[in-house]
Write a protein that holds these residues in place. Structure first.
Motif, PDB file in Angstrom:
ATOM      1  N   LEU A 299       0.839  -1.322  -0.144  1.00  0.00           N
ATOM      2  CA  LEU A 299       0.025  -0.209  -0.073  1.00  0.00           C
ATOM      3  C   LEU A 299       0.895   1.379   0.010  1.00  0.00           C
ATOM      4  N   ASN A 300       1.828   1.378  -0.698  1.00  0.00           N
ATOM      5  CA  ASN A 300       2.730   2.635  -0.896  1.00  0.00           C
ATOM      6  C   ASN A 300       1.903   3.670  -1.618  1.00  0.00           C
ATOM      7  N   ARG A 301       2.603   4.799  -1.807  1.00  0.00           N
ATOM      8  CA  ARG A 301       2.034   6.052  -2.564  1.00  0.00           C
ATOM      9  C   ARG A 301       1.587   5.656  -3.995  1.00  0.00           C
ATOM     10  N   TRP A 302       2.239   4.880  -4.479  1.00  0.00           N
ATOM     11  CA  TRP A 302       1.915   4.570  -5.942  1.00  0.00           C
ATOM     12  C   TRP A 302       0.688   3.639  -6.098  1.00  0.00           C
ATOM     13  N   THR A 303       0.438   2.912  -5.284  1.00  0.00           N
ATOM     14  CA  THR A 303      -0.513   1.767  -5.223  1.00  0.00           C
ATOM     15  C   THR A 303      -1.901   2.623  -4.939  1.00  0.00           C
ATOM     16  N   THR A 304      -1.709   3.684  -3.933  1.00  0.00           N
ATOM     17  CA  THR A 304      -2.694   4.272  -3.085  1.00  0.00           C
ATOM     18  C   THR A 304      -3.124   5.595  -3.891  1.00  0.00           C
ATOM     19  N   ARG A 305      -2.275   6.007  -4.818  1.00  0.00           N
ATOM     20  CA  ARG A 305      -2.238   7.459  -5.367  1.00  0.00           C
ATOM     21  C   ARG A 305      -2.270   8.427  -4.328  1.00  0.00           C
ATOM     22  N   ASP A 306      -1.149   8.295  -3.610  1.00  0.00           N
ATOM     23  CA  ASP A 306      -0.808   9.166  -2.348  1.00  0.00           C
ATOM     24  C   ASP A 306      -1.764   9.119  -1.416  1.00  0.00           C
ATOM     25  N   GLY A 307      -2.292   7.824  -1.163  1.00  0.00           N
ATOM     26  CA  GLY A 307      -3.308   7.674  -0.073  1.00  0.00           C
ATOM     27  C   GLY A 307      -4.669   7.973  -0.315  1.00  0.00           C
ATOM     28  N   THR A 308      -4.958   8.724  -1.508  1.00  0.00           N
ATOM     29  CA  THR A 308      -6.399   9.029  -1.895  1.00  0.00           C
ATOM     30  C   THR A 308      -7.124   7.731  -1.862  1.00  0.00           C
ATOM     31  N   HIS A 309      -6.672   6.611  -2.379  1.00  0.00           N
ATOM     32  CA  HIS A 309      -7.475   5.603  -2.452  1.00  0.00           C
ATOM     33  C   HIS A 309      -7.851   4.852  -1.158  1.00  0.00           C
ATOM     34  N   LEU A 310      -7.402   5.346  -0.040  1.00  0.00           N
ATOM     35  CA  LEU A 310      -7.597   4.743   1.306  1.00  0.00           C
ATOM     36  C   LEU A 310      -8.696   5.444   1.938  1.00  0.00           C
ATOM     37  N   ARG A 311      -9.149   6.764   1.558  1.00  0.00           N
ATOM     38  CA  ARG A 311     -10.174   7.581   2.018  1.00  0.00           C
ATOM     39  C   ARG A 311     -11.423   7.196   2.006  1.00  0.00           C
ATOM     40  N   GLY A 312     -12.031   7.238   3.259  1.00  0.00           N
ATOM     41  CA  GLY A 312     -13.559   7.078   3.085  1.00  0.00           C
ATOM     42  C   GLY A 312     -13.836   5.583   3.121  1.00  0.00           C
ATOM     43  N   LYS A 313     -13.060   4.680   3.473  1.00  0.00           N
ATOM     44  CA  LYS A 313     -13.410   3.381   3.455  1.00  0.00           C
ATOM     45  C   LYS A 313     -12.516   2.592   4.643  1.00  0.00           C
ATOM     46  N   THR A 314     -13.139   1.278   4.747  1.00  0.00           N
ATOM     47  CA  THR A 314     -12.316   0.418   5.795  1.00  0.00           C
ATOM     48  C   THR A 314     -11.347  -0.258   4.865  1.00  0.00           C
ATOM     49  N   VAL A 315     -10.107  -0.278   5.706  1.00  0.00           N
ATOM     50  CA  VAL A 315      -8.724  -0.977   4.823  1.00  0.00           C
ATOM     51  C   VAL A 315      -8.481  -2.054   5.842  1.00  0.00           C
ATOM     52  N   ILE A 316      -8.558  -3.256   5.382  1.00  0.00           N
ATOM     53  CA  ILE A 316      -7.807  -4.299   6.091  1.00  0.00           C
ATOM     54  C   ILE A 316      -6.722  -4.765   5.337  1.00  0.00           C
ATOM     55  N   GLN A 317      -5.460  -4.982   6.213  1.00  0.00           N
ATOM     56  CA  GLN A 317      -4.296  -5.345   5.468  1.00  0.00           C
ATOM     57  C   GLN A 317      -3.910  -6.850   6.076  1.00  0.00           C
ATOM     58  N   VAL A 318      -3.671  -7.664   5.138  1.00  0.00           N
ATOM     59  CA  VAL A 318      -3.393  -9.016   5.450  1.00  0.00           C
ATOM     60  C   VAL A 318      -1.856  -9.351   5.072  1.00  0.00           C
ATOM     61  N   ASP A 319      -0.863  -9.765   5.849  1.00  0.00           N
ATOM     62  CA  ASP A 319       0.339  -9.845   5.319  1.00  0.00           C
ATOM     63  C   ASP A 319       1.187 -11.142   6.496  1.00  0.00           C
ATOM     64  N   ASP A 320       2.005 -11.765   5.949  1.00  0.00           N
ATOM     65  CA  ASP A 320       2.729 -12.646   6.613  1.00  0.00           C
ATOM     66  C   ASP A 320       4.144 -12.026   7.391  1.00  0.00           C
ATOM     67  N   THR A 321       4.376 -10.549   7.189  1.00  0.00           N
ATOM     68  CA  THR A 321       5.285  -9.741   7.610  1.00  0.00           C
ATOM     69  C   THR A 321       4.829  -8.625   8.603  1.00  0.00           C
ATOM     70  N   PRO A 322       5.058  -8.581   9.869  1.00  0.00           N
ATOM     71  CA  PRO A 322       4.637  -7.475  10.805  1.00  0.00           C
ATOM     72  C   PRO A 322       5.006  -6.217  10.385  1.00  0.00           C
ATOM     73  N   ASP A 323       6.232  -6.163   9.820  1.00  0.00           N
ATOM     74  CA  ASP A 323       6.787  -4.910   9.365  1.00  0.00           C
ATOM     75  C   ASP A 323       6.154  -4.311   8.298  1.00  0.00           C
ATOM     76  N   ALA A 324       5.160  -4.769   7.524  1.00  0.00           N
ATOM     77  CA  ALA A 324       4.563  -4.348   6.574  1.00  0.00           C
ATOM     78  C   ALA A 324       3.230  -3.517   6.932  1.00  0.00           C
ATOM     79  N   PHE A 325       2.875  -3.892   8.018  1.00  0.00           N
ATOM     80  CA  PHE A 325       1.521  -3.029   8.522  1.00  0.00           C
ATOM     81  C   PHE A 325       1.581  -1.644   8.920  1.00  0.00           C
ATOM     82  N   GLY A 326       1.002  -0.796   8.001  1.00  0.00           N
ATOM     83  CA  GLY A 326       0.927   0.702   8.259  1.00  0.00           C
ATOM     84  C   GLY A 326       2.258   1.306   7.708  1.00  0.00           C
ATOM     85  N   LEU A 327       3.131   0.525   6.856  1.00  0.00           N
ATOM     86  CA  LEU A 327       4.410   1.201   6.620  1.00  0.00           C
ATOM     87  C   LEU A 327       4.451   2.322   5.881  1.00  0.00           C
ATOM     88  N   HIS A 328       3.205   2.606   5.074  1.00  0.00           N
ATOM     89  CA  HIS A 328       3.073   3.879   4.443  1.00  0.00           C
ATOM     90  C   HIS A 328       2.061   4.775   4.621  1.00  0.00           C
TER      91      HIS A 328
END
Length: 587
Positions: A299-328
């Motif tokens: 969920l970096n800035r490229w995937t999210t269009r500088d975070g705009t694609h995350l606004r106004g919605k519930t975001v659930i992140q599944v990953d097998d690496t704890p460091d990935a959570f909320g990294l960006h």
């Protein structure tokens, strides 16, 4: 000694009685631990270890495949792309000091991409700070984000090597194993010789799924969502089936990060890539979602269009690496677990919750179906052709619209392909106008945001998929940084297509700074006959100024494809849509 004679009792007894040098033991161990392909530039500091690594033996009568690159950065990029495509361990072998430093950009790209690559590098003996080759290799490697390992002594060399390979494979990390010359010349203790012969591929950890409580939580959120979208990244590559099944039950649309492109290409409800590369229609569908369920994507800035694609919605992140959570960006729910196991568990929980109402309609309405079809492919989006005509008597006239160029090539080239775009103003044309057959048919070497990596990365991808045509989409600047590897591609008789989007400039900088100054000669250059340069390397080559110039490309496609073709496309120059994301604050 060939593999057959190695199997005889006399040969085995002779080998057992001969002192085993550390350099030879290192090569043997890495081979036995699952090295799939070796790339490198061999010098005195890495010669013996490389020779032992690729040598035939009883288990591998033909040895480990070795590709001699012309530059260490090219070798590192080839290895990175090979491992991305296959999931198998690749090895880069380089000389000490300058050999390692030449490879650093490729190592940085692999490290940022969490690619399982092992780099073996010679190193100066301890204390020889006056050596011309001396650098503090561990600090340099760690500064690039890779893992620094080293041979500490002949007594520890076996354990050091096994640890380095295991960390690369099981932790999905790029590891650099430094091999001091004096340690390499030492011998393995007799008590450890059996460990060399017994070395085997690392045993992977058993993947863990989400807890039942976490699966129920996600199922509840999906059941309450009206317009859910599921996102797959590179970490979802082994979970395509379970994720598609969950999406169908939940009534969710599917999309991917850039590096995950192609994961869901067979699903009629997929939107291709989310974020900066997506079409306007696809971006609108993601923006209108009320829930994003993300598997194995950062969920970096490229995937999210500088975070705009995350606004106004519930975001659930599944990953097998704890460091990935909320990294960006912050997310609402984080679930630690394997993507496939978690998707399957959520699917069961959602089926139980929905009962006879399963599957849901959700976002999969007829109106949405039409919007998905209209917005899926960039090649189908309307555009105004800005090609400039060839004018008689003006040798440098004629410019082809890069969208037209790429669309025509997309029609010509068989779908058995691997698409590898470089960075620059032109980037999205090869990245998105070329369709891809699946996720292994796409490689984006832009984690480090360096130009000049695509040519070598395309070669690594092609070696991973010898039955496919590799397409490297590069700018003239990136190509000229890395063109020495054209010789490698010619030597290997690769079916490689190099499409050069030639605007005689670093085009991104031109369009970024043109409003600030008229002194752009630092990023603009005289015309270069890149086709002539490629011909000198032994490539087939063609200069394209208009659509009709593409005829020789079809001839190459119809032929044996036993050498690369380079297309020097003189393109119409204008700012592409990706520039809006390329120079945001902080980049």
């Amino acid at each position: 000694m060939n593999a057959k004679t190695m199997n005889t009792p006399a040969a085995a007894q002779t080998a057992a009685s001969t002192p085993l040098k550390v350099s030879e033991a290192v090569g043997r161990i890495i081979a036995r631990m699952g090295a799939a392909h070796v790339f490198g530039v061999v010098g005195s500091g890495n010669f013996r270890a490389t020779d032992a690594l690729i040598a035939p033996d009883a288990e591998r009568p033909e040895g480990i495949p070795f590709t001699a690159a012309r530059h260490e950065m090219g070798a590192a990029c080839m290895a990175d792309a090979y491992s991305r495509s296959t999931g198998r361990l690749s090895v880069v072998t380089v000389h000490q000091g300058c050999g390692l430093s030449n490879a650093l950009t490729g190592i940085g790209e692999a490290a940022k991409s969490r690619t399982p690559v092992l780099v073996i590098a010679g190193d100066t003996p301890g204390g020889q700070y006056g050596s011309n080759f001396y650098i503090d290799q561990d600090r340099v490697v760690e500064g690039m984000g890779a893992v620094a390992e080293r041979l500490h002594s002949p007594a520890s060399a076996v354990a050091d090597t096994i640890r380095a390979v295991t960390r690369a494979v099981n932790n999905r990390r790029t590891v650099v194993l430094s091999m001091p010359l004096d340690v390499q010349e030492g011998t393995i203790p007799e008590a450890q010789r059996a460990l060399v012969e017994q070395a085997a591929p690392p045993v992977p950890a058993t993947p863990a799924g989400a807890s039942p409580e976490s699966a129920e939580r996600i199922a509840g959120l999906l059941a309450g969502a009206e317009r859910p979208v599921i996102v797959g990244g590179r970490g979802a590559a082994a979970a395509i089936g379970p994720i598609r099944a969950l999406a169908e039950r939940a009534g969710a649309l599917l999309t991917t990060s850039a590096v995950g492109r192609g994961l869901f290409h067979e699903d009629p409800w997929h939107l291709d890539v989310m974020g900066g590369f997506s079409t306007d229609g696809a971006a609108e569908l993601v923006a209108e979602a009320d829930l994003l369920l993300v598997f194995g994507a950062a969920l970096n800035r490229w995937t999210t269009r500088d975070g705009t694609h995350l606004r106004g919605k519930t975001v659930i992140q599944v990953d097998d690496t704890p460091d990935a959570f909320g990294l960006h960006y912050p997310v609402d729910v984080t679930i630690l677990g394997d993507s496939g196991l978690t998707a399957a568990a959520v699917d069961l929980a959602l089926a139980s919750r929905l009962g006879s109402e399963s599957p849901r309609t959700g976002y999969r309405t007829e109106a949405t179906r039409a919007r998905v079809a209209e917005s899926l492919n960039w090649r189908d989006q309307p555009f105004t052709d800005v090609s400039e005509p060839v004018v008689a008597g003006e040798p440098d006239s004629g410019r082809i619209d890069p969208r037209l160029l790429t669309n025509r090539l997309d029609e010509m080239v068989p779908m058995e392909r691997v698409v590898v775009p470089d960075g620059g103003n032109f980037n999205a044309y090869p990245a998105m106008h070329f369709r891809v057959p699946d996720n292994t048919g796409y490689c984006v070497p832009l984690a480090f945001q360096s130009i000049g990596l695509a040519l070598s990365s395309a070669m690594g991808s092609q070696l991973a998929h010898p039955d496919r045509i590799a397409i490297a989409g590069v700018g003239d600047g990136g190509l000229l940084m890395s063109l020495v590897e054209l010789e490698t591609a010619v030597r290997l008789k690769m079916p490689l297509m190099v499409v050069v989007y030639n605007d005689a400039a670093y085009g991104a900088e031109v369009h970024h700074f043109v409003h600030e100054t008229d002194r752009l000669d630092t990023v603009q250059f005289p015309p270069t006959d890149i086709a002539a340069i490629a011909t000198g390397f032994g490539c087939a080559a063609v200069t394209v100024r208009q659509e009709s110039d593409l005829a020789p490309v079809q001839k190459w496609l119809d032929g044996p494809r036993d050498r690369p073709i380079l297309i020097d496309a003189k393109i119409a120059d204008f700012p592409s849509w990706v520039l809006a994301h390329s120079f945001a604050e902080g980049e």
